[in-house]
Write a protein that holds these residues in place. Structure first.
Motif, PDB file in Angstrom:
ATOM      1  N   LEU A 147       0.834  -1.189   0.000  1.00 45.60           N
ATOM      2  CA  LEU A 147       0.000   0.000   0.000  1.00 45.60           C
ATOM      3  C   LEU A 147       0.880   1.254   0.000  1.00 45.60           C
ATOM      4  O   LEU A 147       0.596   2.227  -0.677  1.00 45.60           O
ATOM      5  CB  LEU A 147      -0.893   0.011   1.233  1.00 45.60           C
ATOM      6  CG  LEU A 147      -1.958  -1.104   1.306  1.00 45.60           C
ATOM      7  CD1 LEU A 147      -2.705  -1.055   2.624  1.00 45.60           C
ATOM      8  CD2 LEU A 147      -2.939  -0.973   0.145  1.00 45.60           C
ATOM      9  N   ALA A 148       1.926   1.181   0.818  1.00 47.66           N
ATOM     10  CA  ALA A 148       2.830   2.338   0.910  1.00 47.66           C
ATOM     11  C   ALA A 148       4.190   1.860   1.424  1.00 47.66           C
ATOM     12  O   ALA A 148       4.316   0.745   1.941  1.00 47.66           O
ATOM     13  CB  ALA A 148       2.253   3.385   1.864  1.00 47.66           C
ATOM     14  N   GLY A 149       5.238   2.749   1.304  1.00 48.04           N
ATOM     15  CA  GLY A 149       6.570   2.390   1.839  1.00 48.04           C
ATOM     16  C   GLY A 149       7.637   2.380   0.777  1.00 48.04           C
ATOM     17  O   GLY A 149       7.367   2.614  -0.400  1.00 48.04           O
ATOM     18  N   ASN A 150       8.876   2.110   1.185  1.00 42.59           N
ATOM     19  CA  ASN A 150       9.980   2.162   0.218  1.00 42.59           C
ATOM     20  C   ASN A 150      10.486   0.774  -0.165  1.00 42.59           C
ATOM     21  O   ASN A 150      11.607   0.627  -0.612  1.00 42.59           O
ATOM     22  CB  ASN A 150      11.126   3.049   0.729  1.00 42.59           C
ATOM     23  CG  ASN A 150      11.572   2.662   2.128  1.00 42.59           C
ATOM     24  OD1 ASN A 150      11.056   1.677   2.666  1.00 42.59           O
ATOM     25  ND2 ASN A 150      12.468   3.412   2.699  1.00 42.59           N
ATOM     26  N   LEU A 151       9.700  -0.240   0.068  1.00 50.18           N
ATOM     27  CA  LEU A 151      10.042  -1.561  -0.463  1.00 50.18           C
ATOM     28  C   LEU A 151       9.073  -1.847  -1.593  1.00 50.18           C
ATOM     29  O   LEU A 151       7.876  -1.571  -1.471  1.00 50.18           O
ATOM     30  CB  LEU A 151       9.910  -2.647   0.615  1.00 50.18           C
ATOM     31  CG  LEU A 151      11.023  -2.720   1.658  1.00 50.18           C
ATOM     32  CD1 LEU A 151      10.759  -3.880   2.609  1.00 50.18           C
ATOM     33  CD2 LEU A 151      12.393  -2.864   1.003  1.00 50.18           C
ATOM     34  N   PRO A 152       9.578  -2.396  -2.710  1.00 49.57           N
ATOM     35  CA  PRO A 152       8.722  -2.614  -3.879  1.00 49.57           C
ATOM     36  C   PRO A 152       7.659  -3.683  -3.618  1.00 49.57           C
ATOM     37  O   PRO A 152       6.551  -3.578  -4.137  1.00 49.57           O
ATOM     38  CB  PRO A 152       9.690  -3.070  -4.968  1.00 49.57           C
ATOM     39  CG  PRO A 152      10.909  -3.550  -4.240  1.00 49.57           C
ATOM     40  CD  PRO A 152      10.978  -2.777  -2.968  1.00 49.57           C
ATOM     41  N   ALA A 153       7.952  -4.713  -2.812  1.00 50.01           N
ATOM     42  CA  ALA A 153       6.979  -5.785  -2.582  1.00 50.01           C
ATOM     43  C   ALA A 153       7.260  -6.421  -1.235  1.00 50.01           C
ATOM     44  O   ALA A 153       8.248  -6.108  -0.578  1.00 50.01           O
ATOM     45  CB  ALA A 153       7.084  -6.834  -3.694  1.00 50.01           C
ATOM     46  N   TRP A 154       6.331  -7.297  -0.840  1.00 53.85           N
ATOM     47  CA  TRP A 154       6.528  -8.019   0.429  1.00 53.85           C
ATOM     48  C   TRP A 154       7.755  -8.923   0.304  1.00 53.85           C
ATOM     49  O   TRP A 154       7.852  -9.725  -0.612  1.00 53.85           O
ATOM     50  CB  TRP A 154       5.283  -8.846   0.748  1.00 53.85           C
ATOM     51  CG  TRP A 154       5.339  -9.453   2.132  1.00 53.85           C
ATOM     52  CD1 TRP A 154       5.596 -10.729   2.423  1.00 53.85           C
ATOM     53  CD2 TRP A 154       5.149  -8.780   3.348  1.00 53.85           C
ATOM     54  NE1 TRP A 154       5.595 -10.928   3.756  1.00 53.85           N
ATOM     55  CE2 TRP A 154       5.305  -9.721   4.386  1.00 53.85           C
ATOM     56  CE3 TRP A 154       4.836  -7.437   3.706  1.00 53.85           C
ATOM     57  CZ2 TRP A 154       5.195  -9.400   5.721  1.00 53.85           C
ATOM     58  CZ3 TRP A 154       4.724  -7.145   5.057  1.00 53.85           C
ATOM     59  CH2 TRP A 154       4.909  -8.103   6.050  1.00 53.85           C
ATOM     60  N   PRO A 155       8.733  -8.842   1.238  1.00 54.86           N
ATOM     61  CA  PRO A 155       9.958  -9.662   1.117  1.00 54.86           C
ATOM     62  C   PRO A 155       9.644 -11.138   1.355  1.00 54.86           C
ATOM     63  O   PRO A 155       8.811 -11.465   2.207  1.00 54.86           O
ATOM     64  CB  PRO A 155      10.858  -9.119   2.214  1.00 54.86           C
ATOM     65  CG  PRO A 155      10.204  -7.893   2.752  1.00 54.86           C
ATOM     66  CD  PRO A 155       8.762  -7.962   2.409  1.00 54.86           C
ATOM     67  N   ARG A 156      10.350 -11.969   0.625  1.00 52.67           N
ATOM     68  CA  ARG A 156      10.096 -13.407   0.718  1.00 52.67           C
ATOM     69  C   ARG A 156      10.453 -13.951   2.100  1.00 52.67           C
ATOM     70  O   ARG A 156       9.834 -14.863   2.606  1.00 52.67           O
ATOM     71  CB  ARG A 156      10.934 -14.161  -0.330  1.00 52.67           C
ATOM     72  CG  ARG A 156      10.314 -14.186  -1.720  1.00 52.67           C
ATOM     73  CD  ARG A 156      11.238 -14.868  -2.701  1.00 52.67           C
ATOM     74  NE  ARG A 156      12.396 -14.046  -3.042  1.00 52.67           N
ATOM     75  CZ  ARG A 156      13.644 -14.331  -2.691  1.00 52.67           C
ATOM     76  NH1 ARG A 156      13.904 -15.413  -2.006  1.00 52.67           N
ATOM     77  NH2 ARG A 156      14.619 -13.526  -3.029  1.00 52.67           N
ATOM     78  N   GLU A 157      11.467 -13.357   2.685  1.00 47.71           N
ATOM     79  CA  GLU A 157      11.969 -13.913   3.951  1.00 47.71           C
ATOM     80  C   GLU A 157      10.954 -13.752   5.078  1.00 47.71           C
ATOM     81  O   GLU A 157      10.990 -14.494   6.064  1.00 47.71           O
ATOM     82  CB  GLU A 157      13.281 -13.225   4.367  1.00 47.71           C
ATOM     83  CG  GLU A 157      14.449 -13.487   3.430  1.00 47.71           C
ATOM     84  CD  GLU A 157      14.580 -12.371   2.396  1.00 47.71           C
ATOM     85  OE1 GLU A 157      13.547 -11.757   2.063  1.00 47.71           O
ATOM     86  OE2 GLU A 157      15.692 -12.151   1.919  1.00 47.71           O
ATOM     87  N   VAL A 158      10.081 -12.765   4.964  1.00 53.31           N
ATOM     88  CA  VAL A 158       9.194 -12.484   6.084  1.00 53.31           C
ATOM     89  C   VAL A 158       7.916 -13.319   5.966  1.00 53.31           C
ATOM     90  O   VAL A 158       7.207 -13.266   4.964  1.00 53.31           O
ATOM     91  CB  VAL A 158       8.828 -10.979   6.128  1.00 53.31           C
ATOM     92  CG1 VAL A 158       7.963 -10.691   7.357  1.00 53.31           C
ATOM     93  CG2 VAL A 158      10.089 -10.140   6.163  1.00 53.31           C
ATOM     94  N   GLY A 159       7.674 -14.092   6.993  1.00 50.57           N
ATOM     95  CA  GLY A 159       6.491 -14.951   6.976  1.00 50.57           C
ATOM     96  C   GLY A 159       5.235 -14.171   7.394  1.00 50.57           C
ATOM     97  O   GLY A 159       5.277 -12.945   7.571  1.00 50.57           O
TER      98      GLY A 159
END
Lengths: 91, 460
Positions: B94-106
């Motif tokens: 929705l917002a933020g400076n990461l392009p997508a949800w990181p794979r490492e984070v469950g």
């Protein structure tokens, strides 16, 4: 030889000896008629346990000889060639 | 490497280098916990505070406002290391400076380390994953670029330093080994030359007074002594051969004459007496040599006892008195009272006897010989025999104590040249010295012996 009064007489004539000469004569008399070597004299009369290089003993002997044999016909103290000395009654 | 490790210098240097490297690593570890680990803890604390703040704000203002706030915050670039990501329930950004949800984070909330790429450079980030009450996911974190760089610098630095220490230790050890080896090789080469028989060879003395110089100095001193001894032995054997040949040759010709001429019994026996005298001279030489060897061995020191030098002189003077008298030599004696030495009375008597013997032998007729025993100060006692004879030329003084040495003056007199050797040996045995001085005219021989305390009675 009178060991107590330390007097020496020959044929009734008194002979005056120095203490060492007395000791030398005493040793010779105790070994009368035997050959006494220079080494024996050095060890027993002088308590000197080695060979001196020169003829010191001969000089002592000749002094003693002068005193006991001078004026007598017969020499008692004889030199045994290349061996030593002998005090003897024999000719 | 195996033969390199046999070098003491290299081994020591390597052990030292390894110890130093280990120490370096320990210091590095301490610094690590003081700085890098602490920095990591601080970052964690900051993230935790920030995440708590966001959670409160979210609860108050709701998803839309937070999305706008987040983008605004990221857009202002207040903190370039800050990582923010707000997603909906399906982890859609929705917002933020990461392009997508990181794979490492469950899907579960908690702490995660993720790989990120910002501005084209890969990095690592520490993020806290929180789930909002309405099911939205929020990531708050920090780019660990600085920390990673610091950590890498730290590890590389410590390891590089340790490796550098080890390598330089090895190189230094090799160089040291080379330096030590060159010194040792020099010593070894010379030693081998000496073993081959070149006794005149000496070890190279170093420029510095270091351990090697001290060692070479000691070895050179030893070589000096050995050469002197070997030289002495060689001289002595030459002299023995020479001095024994003369009387034996005489003996031989005497006996040969006897068998050839066959004279009367009287002459034969007198010649035999002479032959016995010749043999006695030879035996005398052997006795003197054996005696010297016995004295030099030092065995007689065990028989040392208190000796009164005055008594020794008395006996010697008494023994040689008539001989001196015969040459009209005045033999006089002076002694200081209370003299004491520890020694072998017979040997001392023989030493003084030899000196008096020489003095009487070489003094001119009507001359004088004086025998003295006196305090020499500094705990020494001097036994002095002086004559007014021809003396000994200065250049011969050092030689007369050598075995079989015979001065020109002594030619034609009896003796084999062992008398002063014996005096010197007796002096050595008694830890004393023996010197030949000028008596102007004549010779003055001083036998200097250490004084003993003299508590015990003297032996005559």
């Amino acid at each position: 030889m009178d060991l107590l009064s330390r007097k020496v007489t020959r044929a009734g004539r008194a002979i005056v000896l120095q203490p060492r000469e007395f000791k030398l004569l005493e040793f010779m008399m105790r070994h009368a008629e035997q050959v006494v070597t220079r080494t024996m004299l050095l060890e027993n009369v002088w308590d000197y346990h080695f060979d001196p290089q020169t003829n010191v003993i001969d000089v002592h002997i000749s002094k003693l000889r002068q005193k006991i044999d001078q004026g007598f016909d017969r020499a008692l103290l004889k030199t045994v060639r290349s061996a030593g000395y002998m005090l003897t009654e024999q000719a | 490497v195996k033969h390199l490790l046999r070098s003491v210098a290299l081994r020591l240097t390597l052990v030292y280098a390894i110890a130093l490297a280990a120490l370096l690593i320990v210091v590095g570890a301490l610094l690590w916990f003081g700085t890098v680990a602490r920095l990591e803890r601080d970052i964690t604390q900051i993230i935790r505070n920030q995440a708590a703040g966001f959670a409160n704000a979210y609860a108050e203002r709701g998803r839309e406002v937070m999305a706008i706030n987040t983008d605004r915050r990221v857009g202002r670039d207040l903190d370039t290391d800050e990582i923010l990501l707000l997603t909906d329930n399906q982890m859609k950004r929705l917002a933020g400076n990461l392009p997508a949800w990181p794979r490492e984070v469950g899907t579960q909330p908690g702490w995660y380390r993720i790989a990120i790429e910002r501005g084209g450079r890969p990095s690592e980030a520490l993020v806290d994953h929180a789930v909002m009450p309405d099911g939205a996911h929020y990531l708050v974190g920090r780019d660990l670029y600085e920390l990673t760089a610091l950590r890498r610098m730290f590890l590389v630095g410590v390891l590089a330093a340790a490796v550098a220490v080890l390598i330089s230790g090895f190189v230094y050890g090799v160089l040291l080994r080379k330096a030590v080896l060159s010194r040792i090789d020099a010593i070894r080469g010379t030693t081998l030359a000496i073993v081959e028989g070149d006794l005149a060879e000496r070890l190279p003395a170093g420029n510095y007074s270091d351990e090697f110089s001290r060692l070479t100095g000691a070895i050179n001193g030893m070589l000096e002594r050995i050469e002197h001894l070997v030289h002495g032995v060689r001289n002595v054997s030459n002299a023995i051969a020479h001095d024994l040949r003369t009387p034996l040759a005489e003996l031989r010709s005497r006996l040969e004459d006897l068998t050839r001429t066959r004279p009367s019994a009287d002459i034969t026996f007198s010649e035999l007496d002479e032959a016995v005298a010749d043999i006695d001279r030879v035996i005398g030489i052997f006795n003197a040599l054996l005696r010297l060897a016995e004295i030099d061995s030092g065995l007689r020191r065990s028989g040392f006892r208190p000796v009164d030098p005055a008594a020794v002189l008395d006996d010697v003077v008494e023994l040689y008195g008539p001989s001196a008298e015969l040459k009209q030599i005045r033999l006089t004696q002076t002694t200081d009272p209370h003299l004491h030495v520890a020694g072998d009375p017979y040997l001392l008597a023989q030493a003084v006897g030899n000196l008096v013997d020489n003095a009487v032998k070489y003094a001119r007729n009507g001359g004088s010989v004086t025998v003295e025993a006196r305090h020499a100060g500094n705990g020494f006692v001097d036994l002095i025999v002086a004559d007014d004879g021809p003396g000994i030329p200065d250049d011969e003084k050092s030689k007369v104590a050598e075995r079989f040495y015979r001065s020109d003056v002594s030619r034609g007199t009896e003796g084999v040249g062992l008398g002063l050797s014996l005096v010197a040996a007796v002096a050595r045995l008694h830890h004393g010295t023996f010197s030949l001085l000028d008596n102007a005219p004549g010779l003055r021989v001083v036998l200097r012996l250490p004084q003993s305390n003299g508590t015990t009675e003297s032996v005559g």
